[in-house]
Scaffold this active site. Structure first.
Site, PDB file in Angstrom:
ATOM      1  N   LYS A 207       0.869  -1.185   0.000  1.00  0.00           N
ATOM      2  CA  LYS A 207       0.000   0.000   0.000  1.00  0.00           C
ATOM      3  C   LYS A 207       0.903   1.230   0.000  1.00  0.00           C
ATOM      4  O   LYS A 207       1.624   1.476   0.965  1.00  0.00           O
ATOM      5  CB  LYS A 207      -0.931   0.013   1.204  1.00  0.00           C
ATOM      6  CG  LYS A 207      -1.991   1.108   1.101  1.00  0.00           C
ATOM      7  CD  LYS A 207      -2.960   1.086   2.264  1.00  0.00           C
ATOM      8  CE  LYS A 207      -4.150   1.997   1.999  1.00  0.00           C
ATOM      9  NZ  LYS A 207      -3.798   3.350   1.578  1.00  0.00           N
TER      10      LYS A 207
ATOM     11  N   LYS B 282      -7.970  -3.258   2.547  1.00  0.00           N
ATOM     12  CA  LYS B 282      -6.843  -2.524   3.121  1.00  0.00           C
ATOM     13  C   LYS B 282      -6.388  -3.215   4.401  1.00  0.00           C
ATOM     14  O   LYS B 282      -7.198  -3.483   5.282  1.00  0.00           O
ATOM     15  CB  LYS B 282      -7.256  -1.084   3.463  1.00  0.00           C
ATOM     16  CG  LYS B 282      -7.533  -0.209   2.272  1.00  0.00           C
ATOM     17  CD  LYS B 282      -8.020   1.168   2.690  1.00  0.00           C
ATOM     18  CE  LYS B 282      -9.441   1.116   3.221  1.00  0.00           C
ATOM     19  NZ  LYS B 282     -10.028   2.456   3.446  1.00  0.00           N
TER      20      LYS B 282
ATOM     21  N   LYS C 126      -3.983  -2.199   7.144  1.00  0.00           N
ATOM     22  CA  LYS C 126      -3.194  -1.078   7.661  1.00  0.00           C
ATOM     23  C   LYS C 126      -3.670  -0.750   9.066  1.00  0.00           C
ATOM     24  O   LYS C 126      -4.739  -1.205   9.480  1.00  0.00           O
ATOM     25  CB  LYS C 126      -3.346   0.143   6.748  1.00  0.00           C
ATOM     26  CG  LYS C 126      -4.774   0.524   6.435  1.00  0.00           C
ATOM     27  CD  LYS C 126      -4.862   1.783   5.606  1.00  0.00           C
ATOM     28  CE  LYS C 126      -4.557   2.989   6.468  1.00  0.00           C
ATOM     29  NZ  LYS C 126      -4.950   4.255   5.822  1.00  0.00           N
TER      30      LYS C 126
END
Length: 359
Positions: free
Chosen positions: A34, A238, A240
């Site tokens: 990412k 995602k 994260k």
């Protein structure tokens, strides 16, 4: 100007059950780095006209000079190795070489040249340039670094429909296009997004921890069998530490009287796209000083008097020059009642020329 809504595939928040289901179905997962950049969609039509757009289909100010006809796109389209003779869209992350994310995204959103950015301009200036000179900022493409996620036929993009190409095949399409981009636009650093195959959740977690230790924001976990969808959809996730959301600034958050940040702007009241109003704080002291000084100057200019808390029975006297500005916040998680834990201000999302319009 091309009238098109690019609406690229955007990852949703991490959902372990959905990811495990994709893993069970495909036997493995694709995990990509990412990147800290600005999502960009480069649309090239069959007349070799290109349009450098953001993920919400707005022109990227610093790259506006690249819009329009370029004979190099014509040569690329005519190359026998190009499978997209009728036009295509490149979907990827735009970054500025050698600078951090905030500096790079700021440069890409910049409209006017000044002494702080003229070294990145495509022209060499002998004398310092001031913003009031109104010289359009044109980022030299030699500073551009682009990580590609996907390439789509332009007619599919224009239709608004999903692109019926699975993630595992899309990677090959990108690899096929890279040599052409590198040949015809060698000044730009073109690369495919760095990706890995993982075969269980333990391996995924280990890769995530490794990439975090290397300084990356996290991973985008992809279902290899999922086609390229339009918009924020399941199939890309995602991975994260935090989630993010976009919104519009509605007010200022001031430091508490009697504490260290008294008299300083410590964040903003932000109306999120979900309709929830949050106080997004957790900004650096440098930003506190910058925002406070800007508010103070605007207030003194308008009223000749500045009082963030009011005096006696009098109300506070401040003007919010950031009112209506588009911005992005981050948060740790969403609670069952819909509130957000630890919302933090991340960055403005508007352009220098129009801070209220999300780029």
């Amino acid at each position: 100007m091309m009238n098109i809504k690019t609406n690229p595939f955007k990852a949703v928040s991490f959902v372990e059950s959905a990811i495990k289901k994709a893993l069970d179905n495909a036997g493995y997962l694709i995990a990509e780095i990412k990147y800290d950049g600005v999502r960009g969609n480069i649309c090239v039509d069959n007349t070799a006209n290109s349009y450098w757009l953001s993920r919400v289909s707005k022109t990227i100010p610093a790259l506006e000079h690249l819009n329009g006809f370029d004979v190099r796109w014509k040569r690329l389209l005519n190359d026998d190795r190009c499978f997209y003779k009728d036009g295509f869209m490149l979907d990827g992350e735009l970054m500025v070489k050698g600078v951090d994310f905030n500096t790079g995204s700021g440069l890409l959103r910049t409209k006017w040249t000044d002494t702080k950015n003229q070294e990145f301009h495509e022209e060499l200036f002998v004398e310092p340039i001031r913003k009031k000179d109104k010289v359009p900022f044109k980022l030299h493409t030699g500073h551009l670094h682009i990580k590609l996620y996907a390439i789509l036929p332009l007619h599919i993009v224009e239709s608004g429909e999903d692109c019926d190409v699975m993630t595992l095949l899309m990677q090959e399409h990108v690899k096929n296009m890279l040599p052409l981009l590198q040949e015809y636009f060698p000044e730009i650093e073109w690369q495919a997004a760095e990706s890995y195959e993982v075969y269980d959740m333990v391996e995924l977690q280990q890769l995530y921890e490794q990439k975090r230790a290397e300084g990356h924001e996290g991973l985008i976990v992809k279902d290899p069998m999922c086609i390229y969808k339009r918009g924020k959809k399941s199939g890309w996730w995602k991975m994260k530490p935090e989630n993010e959301a976009d919104g519009i600034i509605q007010g200022l958050v001031w430091g508490t009287k009697g504490l260290a940040n008294e008299g300083k702007v410590i964040g903003f009241e932000v109306l999120l796209e979900s309709g929830r109003l949050v106080n997004a704080t957790n900004i650096s002291r440098a930003l506190m000083d910058e925002f406070t000084e800007t508010v103070k100057e605007a207030t003194l200019s308008q009223w000749g008097f500045f009082s963030p808390y009011g005096i006696g029975d009098n109300d506070a006297c401040t003007i919010n020059p950031y009112d209506g500005w588009a911005c992005q916040i981050s948060y740790m998680e969403e609670t069952p009642d819909g509130s957000l834990r630890h919302p933090s201000f991340v960055m403005f999302r508007g352009t220098e020329d129009n801070p209220q319009e999300k780029m």
